[in-house]
Design a protein around this motif. Structure first.
Motif, PDB file in Angstrom:
ATOM      1  N   LEU A   1     -31.489 -71.508  15.083  1.00 57.40           N
ATOM      2  CA  LEU A   1     -31.494 -70.568  13.924  1.00 57.40           C
ATOM      3  C   LEU A   1     -32.053 -69.114  14.732  1.00 57.40           C
ATOM      4  O   LEU A   1     -31.889 -68.183  14.236  1.00 57.40           O
ATOM      5  CB  LEU A   1     -32.234 -71.075  12.733  1.00 57.40           C
TER       6      LEU A   1
ATOM      7  N   LEU B   1     -25.944 -65.333  13.999  1.00 54.60           N
ATOM      8  CA  LEU B   1     -27.430 -65.928  13.783  1.00 54.60           C
ATOM      9  C   LEU B   1     -28.256 -64.833  14.532  1.00 54.60           C
ATOM     10  O   LEU B   1     -29.235 -64.764  13.841  1.00 54.60           O
ATOM     11  CB  LEU B   1     -27.516 -67.334  14.256  1.00 54.60           C
TER      12      LEU B   1
ATOM     13  N   LEU C   1     -28.528 -62.132  12.003  1.00 53.43           N
ATOM     14  CA  LEU C   1     -29.467 -62.615  10.899  1.00 53.43           C
ATOM     15  C   LEU C   1     -30.810 -62.489  11.223  1.00 53.43           C
ATOM     16  O   LEU C   1     -31.828 -62.037  10.578  1.00 53.43           O
ATOM     17  CB  LEU C   1     -29.200 -63.996  10.607  1.00 53.43           C
TER      18      LEU C   1
ATOM     19  N   SER D   1     -34.797 -66.798   5.009  1.00 53.40           N
ATOM     20  CA  SER D   1     -33.659 -67.576   4.686  1.00 53.40           C
ATOM     21  C   SER D   1     -33.570 -68.776   5.535  1.00 53.40           C
ATOM     22  O   SER D   1     -32.806 -69.686   5.536  1.00 53.40           O
ATOM     23  CB  SER D   1     -32.339 -66.653   4.906  1.00 53.40           C
ATOM     24  N   TYR D   2     -34.345 -68.849   6.502  1.00 52.98           N
ATOM     25  CA  TYR D   2     -34.406 -70.033   7.587  1.00 52.98           C
ATOM     26  C   TYR D   2     -34.656 -71.224   7.041  1.00 52.98           C
ATOM     27  O   TYR D   2     -34.336 -72.326   7.391  1.00 52.98           O
ATOM     28  CB  TYR D   2     -35.346 -69.872   8.689  1.00 52.98           C
TER      29      TYR D   2
ATOM     30  N   LEU E   1     -31.496 -72.564   5.651  1.00 52.83           N
ATOM     31  CA  LEU E   1     -30.518 -73.051   6.680  1.00 52.83           C
ATOM     32  C   LEU E   1     -31.070 -74.111   7.399  1.00 52.83           C
ATOM     33  O   LEU E   1     -30.263 -74.954   7.795  1.00 52.83           O
ATOM     34  CB  LEU E   1     -30.305 -71.847   7.630  1.00 52.83           C
TER      35      LEU E   1
ATOM     36  N   PHE F   1     -20.805 -72.355   7.202  1.00 57.81           N
ATOM     37  CA  PHE F   1     -21.977 -71.795   7.603  1.00 57.81           C
ATOM     38  C   PHE F   1     -21.743 -70.204   8.114  1.00 57.81           C
ATOM     39  O   PHE F   1     -22.669 -69.267   7.834  1.00 57.81           O
ATOM     40  CB  PHE F   1     -22.652 -72.298   8.768  1.00 57.81           C
ATOM     41  N   GLU F   2     -20.584 -69.977   8.677  1.00 57.77           N
ATOM     42  CA  GLU F   2     -20.192 -68.546   8.899  1.00 57.77           C
ATOM     43  C   GLU F   2     -20.173 -67.831   7.480  1.00 57.77           C
ATOM     44  O   GLU F   2     -20.713 -66.658   7.754  1.00 57.77           O
ATOM     45  CB  GLU F   2     -19.041 -68.463   9.478  1.00 57.77           C
TER      46      GLU F   2
ATOM     47  N   ILE G   1     -24.116 -67.389   6.541  1.00 55.43           N
ATOM     48  CA  ILE G   1     -24.791 -66.580   7.200  1.00 55.43           C
ATOM     49  C   ILE G   1     -24.340 -64.932   7.077  1.00 55.43           C
ATOM     50  O   ILE G   1     -25.025 -64.012   6.978  1.00 55.43           O
ATOM     51  CB  ILE G   1     -24.705 -66.959   8.581  1.00 55.43           C
TER      52      ILE G   1
END
Length: 594
Positions: free
Chosen positions: A326, A341, A344, A352-353, A356, A373-374, A377
């Motif tokens: 991450l 990532l 991000l 937000s980690y 995730l 996930f794409e 994120i």
């Protein structure tokens, strides 16, 4: 918090019937007793008067019965206690080596022995170092050399390690001082008096959480003990009790956790806070704290470690690998996901980690694939561009927002999770109007990082493979490509700029400096910021390097398309360009699902 505080002479402290057990030291591999401390301790005792103060130690005493032998786990003062014990062992050996002893000296020998081993069990040393790096074997071997313990084989390479070297140093110094003073009896009596009367403050606490709080209050020497240090100490100590001799393997596993997280302590601490906040709904039967903070971190992890230390260590190894992905400490293999990532991280989306972390950990049971996930994120990036530009929702609410998302996402799967995250975050984000107003203000002054991010993202969107540039490349600790103020931001406005921007009116130029210089319309990106500086607009526009390549506004960047054809720079043009760039950012970072 503090169980007791005692100011003890060494003779009294080591006469109390207790096992002094070492907590695992802060940096296990580098745990040594430095020669300067050997020299300092010996010289201080000999050269100062009786009652010399040696400092304080902090112990955890979890014994419930004051009558039985107590186990004191030392979390601060391990090096000091070891050095003192080595000196006592050397004094014992030197005194015992005299050809004839008086009754008084034999009594001193017995008292010295009782400071190094238990009175009720002469085979049990009072001080119990950790086994790592042969520390315990070396120390017990030293006691066997004195005759206090039964004869033991010399551990391999013990002579090259610090414990045996420290003991030999003290023997040599005792012999040297005795011969220089010419009166062995007087010197031994002086040394015994100084050793026995030297004082230590022993502070007892009930648990590791209290030890951490106390450390924060008292420790101002060098690098302070941290919550992560104490979590490690507690964990390795518990595992050693369950599996004697396992400390090397367990420490190697712990090292994997720290190596995955990197050297930045703030990142390490954030990981441990976010682990609890992400998994709180699953571990609330073990510890029920509303939210993990810096102040209660040790309280939380003491309970988690006590509950199941082996599972806890395995969880930390597994999850730290995910966290490394991450934070791009160990970038993922999929290029698109890796780039997302990275963005991000650059948009300052650390809150937000925690979401995730648990989604990646449970992706199989939640039926999440890379394309999910794409989308997640990408949406998080858009959310945080708006949040960090507008400060909505406020910082104090972010952890709770993502904790709620994490808990509720566990009840959903696949596409449903993506839609839920988008819906929930959209409802708490700033409106388009608020976002637009913030972008149109002096954004560089409000948040330089977000300002740079949005400018770079607009430029990257227009790049072709032929004109591809790494705008995030770092040289030393600074970006090569930096934000350039077209109308210079310095307080001393150059005369040609006063003339261009305000028709020669210095007061009006100063007013424009305060109101417009940090707006998006007055900003671009340059890899040669220092060479442009306060130059005139024409010089900035037409600047070339020694190879006749344009390094000014004719450098081919999308952000400079309008600038390269301008002959002057005015407030009206700053405002016009600001509106244009704001419209692009509003479109790019819309929260409408794409």
């Amino acid at each position: 918090m503090i169980k007791s505080v005692f100011n003890y002479p060494i003779s009294t402290l080591l006469d109390i019937e207790s096992n002094i057990i070492y907590s695992i030291p802060r940096y296990q591999r580098e745990y040594t007793w430095g020669k300067p401390q050997w020299e300092r301790l010996f010289d201080d005792l000999v050269e100062n008067n009786s009652g010399y103060y040696l400092g304080s130690i902090i112990c955890i005493n979890q014994s419930q019965d004051a009558i039985t032998i107590q186990d004191l786990e030392v979390v601060d003062g391990q090096q000091r206690l070891t050095t003192i014990s080595l000196l006592l062992a050397a004094v014992y050996k030197a005194l015992k080596s005299k050809q004839s002893l008086t009754d008084e000296e034999n009594f001193e020998l017995l008292k010295l022995k009782n400071k190094l081993v238990m009175r009720k069990d002469s085979k049990q040393p009072r001080l119990i170092p950790q086994v790592q790096n042969n520390n315990q074997l070396d120390y017990f071997y030293v006691l066997s050399l004195t005759g206090i313990l039964e004869e033991k084989d010399c551990p391999s390479n013990a002579g090259n390690r610090r414990i045996l070297r420290g003991y030999r140093y003290f023997l040599e110094k005792i012999e040297q001082y005795a011969s220089e003073n010419g009166d062995n009896d007087s010197f031994f009596q002086l040394l015994l008096d100084r050793v026995n009367s030297a004082t230590l403050v022993k502070i007892e606490v009930n648990n590791h959480s209290d030890a951490y709080t106390l450390f924060e209050s008292l420790n101002n020497r060098g690098v302070p003990l941290t919550a992560i240090d104490l979590i490690k100490n507690k964990l390795l100590s518990q595992l050693e009790k369950l599996e004697p001799g396992s400390i090397d393997d367990n420490y190697d596993s712990w090292k994997k956790v720290i190596e995955a997280l990197g050297d930045d302590y703030n990142v390490q601490e954030r990981f441990f806070r976010q682990y609890y906040n992400a998994y709180r709904s699953e571990i609330k039967n073990i510890v029920l704290v509303p939210i993990a903070t810096k102040s209660n971190l040790m309280q939380i992890y003491e309970k988690l470690v006590n509950h199941n230390p082996k599972k806890f260590l395995n969880d930390m190894v597994r999850l730290s690998k995910i966290y490394a992905n991450l934070i791009n400490q160990n970038p993922v293999e999929e290029i698109k996901l890796r780039n997302l990532l990275q963005s991000l991280e650059r948009v300052q989306a650390a809150p937000s980690y925690l979401l995730l972390l648990i989604l990646f950990d449970k992706k199989q049971s939640l039926q999440l694939e890379n394309h999910h996930f794409e989308k997640i994120i990408d949406f998080l990036i858009r959310f945080f561009v708006r949040r960090n530009t507008t400060d909505l929702p406020p910082t104090r609410d972010l952890t709770r927002i993502f904790m709620d998302l994490a808990e509720n996402c566990l009840l959903k799967q696949g596409d449903e999770i993506v839609r839920f995250i988008e819906t929930q975050l959209s409802s708490q984000s700033a409106s388009d109007e608020k976002f637009k107003n913030s972008l149109s203000s002096q954004i560089y002054e409000e948040n330089k990082a977000i300002c740079r991010f949005v400018l770079c993202s607009l430029e990257e969107e227009q790049m072709t493979k032929e004109r591809e540039v790494d705008l995030w490349k770092v040289q030393g600790k600074q970006y090569i490509w930096t934000i350039e103020h077209i109308f210079p931001q310095g307080e001393n406005i150059p005369a040609d700029w006063v003339k261009m921007i305000a028709n020669g009116d210095k007061y009006l130029a100063k007013s424009y400096l305060n109101s417009h210089v940090h707006q998006l319309g007055n900003l671009t990106i340059s890899g040669y910021n220092s060479s442009l500086g306060n130059k005139s607009f024409a010089e900035k526009r037409d600047r070339e390097d020694n190879n006749k390549r344009y390094v000014g506004y004719k450098n081919g960047l999308f952000l400079n398309n309008e600038l390269k054809n301008e002959n002057e720079w005015t407030i009206e043009k700053i405002e016009k360009r600001t509106k244009f760039l704001v419209s692009l950012i509003l479109k790019k970072y819309s929260l409408v699902s794409v």
